[in-house]
Scaffold this motif. Structure first.
Motif, PDB file in Angstrom:
ATOM      1  N   SER A 200      -3.869   1.722  -7.872  1.00  0.00           N
ATOM      2  CA  SER A 200      -3.153   0.931  -6.862  1.00  0.00           C
ATOM      3  C   SER A 200      -1.701   1.364  -6.741  1.00  0.00           C
ATOM      4  O   SER A 200      -1.142   1.403  -5.636  1.00  0.00           O
ATOM      5  N   LYS A 201      -1.077   1.721  -7.859  1.00  0.00           N
ATOM      6  CA  LYS A 201       0.306   2.207  -7.804  1.00  0.00           C
ATOM      7  C   LYS A 201       0.385   3.527  -7.030  1.00  0.00           C
ATOM      8  O   LYS A 201       1.275   3.722  -6.198  1.00  0.00           O
ATOM      9  N   ALA A 204      -0.104   2.817  -3.372  1.00  0.00           N
ATOM     10  CA  ALA A 204       1.095   2.240  -2.764  1.00  0.00           C
ATOM     11  C   ALA A 204       2.138   3.318  -2.482  1.00  0.00           C
ATOM     12  O   ALA A 204       2.781   3.316  -1.425  1.00  0.00           O
TER      13      ALA A 204
END
Length: 303
Positions: A200-201, A204
């Motif tokens: 997810s990082k 993003a």
């Protein structure tokens, strides 16, 4: 006369040979000999090789000095955490003082065996199940000290003690299997959650980069199409991202010119719509209509 001397010599030689045959003993390399004269232990230990004793007076007892492997029968006991187990072991020992091993104890092998069994039961009661399964080196050392303490006075030295096997009930085996399975599942979930967090990082960061350059989203879409088309599929599903629609909406000009597209200022009210114009007389929009619409409709007085 000569014949008598010859016969006497032959008789003496035969007697000496018989005496030597009865008195002669052989002690092997791995043995030591103890001589008992009229039941009393004589000083000195006969080493390996040829030795002589007095027939009908002395008795030679041989002691094996090799390391003896003594299996300990399986002992059943309850551990400190109330689990019933069966544990068997093996003891390696040797005789270091033959005189004490014969004089001080009746049967040193049987004595060591019984001491090993009782010590093994004591170790089971003082230990937890996890120690029996994973910490056997420390238990082996403790068991060796417990057996070696009384065996020193018997002329026996404990060389090593090993726990061979630990038998558990079937219910305990199933419980341990479920516990291990649950622990592995927990670790798998933690690893999966950590991977999702890292992904997810990264997503993003990728979204932040693509928001600065909208054309990158289109290039990524084309790469996805190429990756899907590489498979031999008869149907190709083409995703159409919403961000591309927004980009096209911002890039397209508004219909009616810039004035029509300009939004109304805050606080301004929209003008009312114009009234409809028809070919006849204007109809009143408010108020009820009087009179019948046609000849079939009558008022209450007609009745």
């Amino acid at each position: 006369m000569v014949q008598e001397l010859v016969a006497a010599g032959i008789g003496a030689a035969v007697g000496i040979a018989v005496y030597a045959g009865v008195a002669a003993r052989v002690v092997r390399q791995y043995e030591r000999g103890l001589v008992f004269r009229f039941g009393r232990l004589r000083e000195g230990i006969r080493g390996p090789g040829f030795t002589m004793i007095l027939p009908f007076v002395d008795r030679l007892h041989k002691v094996n000095m090799q390391i003896v492997t003594l299996p300990v029968p399986a002992q059943e006991g309850i551990t400190r955490d109330n689990v019933t187990v069966r544990v068997d072991a093996v003891v390696y020992f040797k005789v270091v003082d033959p005189a004490n091993a014969i004089v001080e104890v009746e049967d040193y092998r049987f004595a060591v065996s019984q001491m090993a069994q009782t010590s093994l039961r004591s170790i089971i009661g003082k230990s937890d199940l996890d120690d029996l399964l994973s910490n056997r080196e420390q238990l082996n050392q403790g068991l060796e000290l417990m057996i070696d303490s009384p065996a020193v006075g018997w002329g026996v030295q404990i060389d090593r003690v090993e726990i061979k096997d630990v038998s558990l009930p079937e219910t305990m085996k199933r419980s341990m299997a479920r516990q291990a399975e649950a622990d592995r599942e927990r670790r798998a979930r933690v690893i999966n959650a950590d991977a999702e967090l890292q992904a997810s990082k990264k997503l993003a960061e990728a979204a932040a980069v693509m928001s600065e350059q909208p054309a990158a989203l289109q290039l990524r879409l084309l790469q996805t199409v190429v990756a899907v088309a590489a498979e031999k599929n008869s149907t190709l599903v083409l995703p159409f991202p919403v961000e591309l629609l927004r980009f096209l909406e911002r890039a397209a000009p508004a219909p009616g010119g810039p004035e029509a597209a300009a939004p109304a200022p805050p606080g301004a009210t929209a003008p009312p719509p114009p009234p409809e114009v028809t070919g006849g007389a204007p109809r009143a929009q408010d108020g009820p209509q009087e009179g019948p619409r046609d000849g079939r409709e009558k008022g209450p007085e007609a009745d």
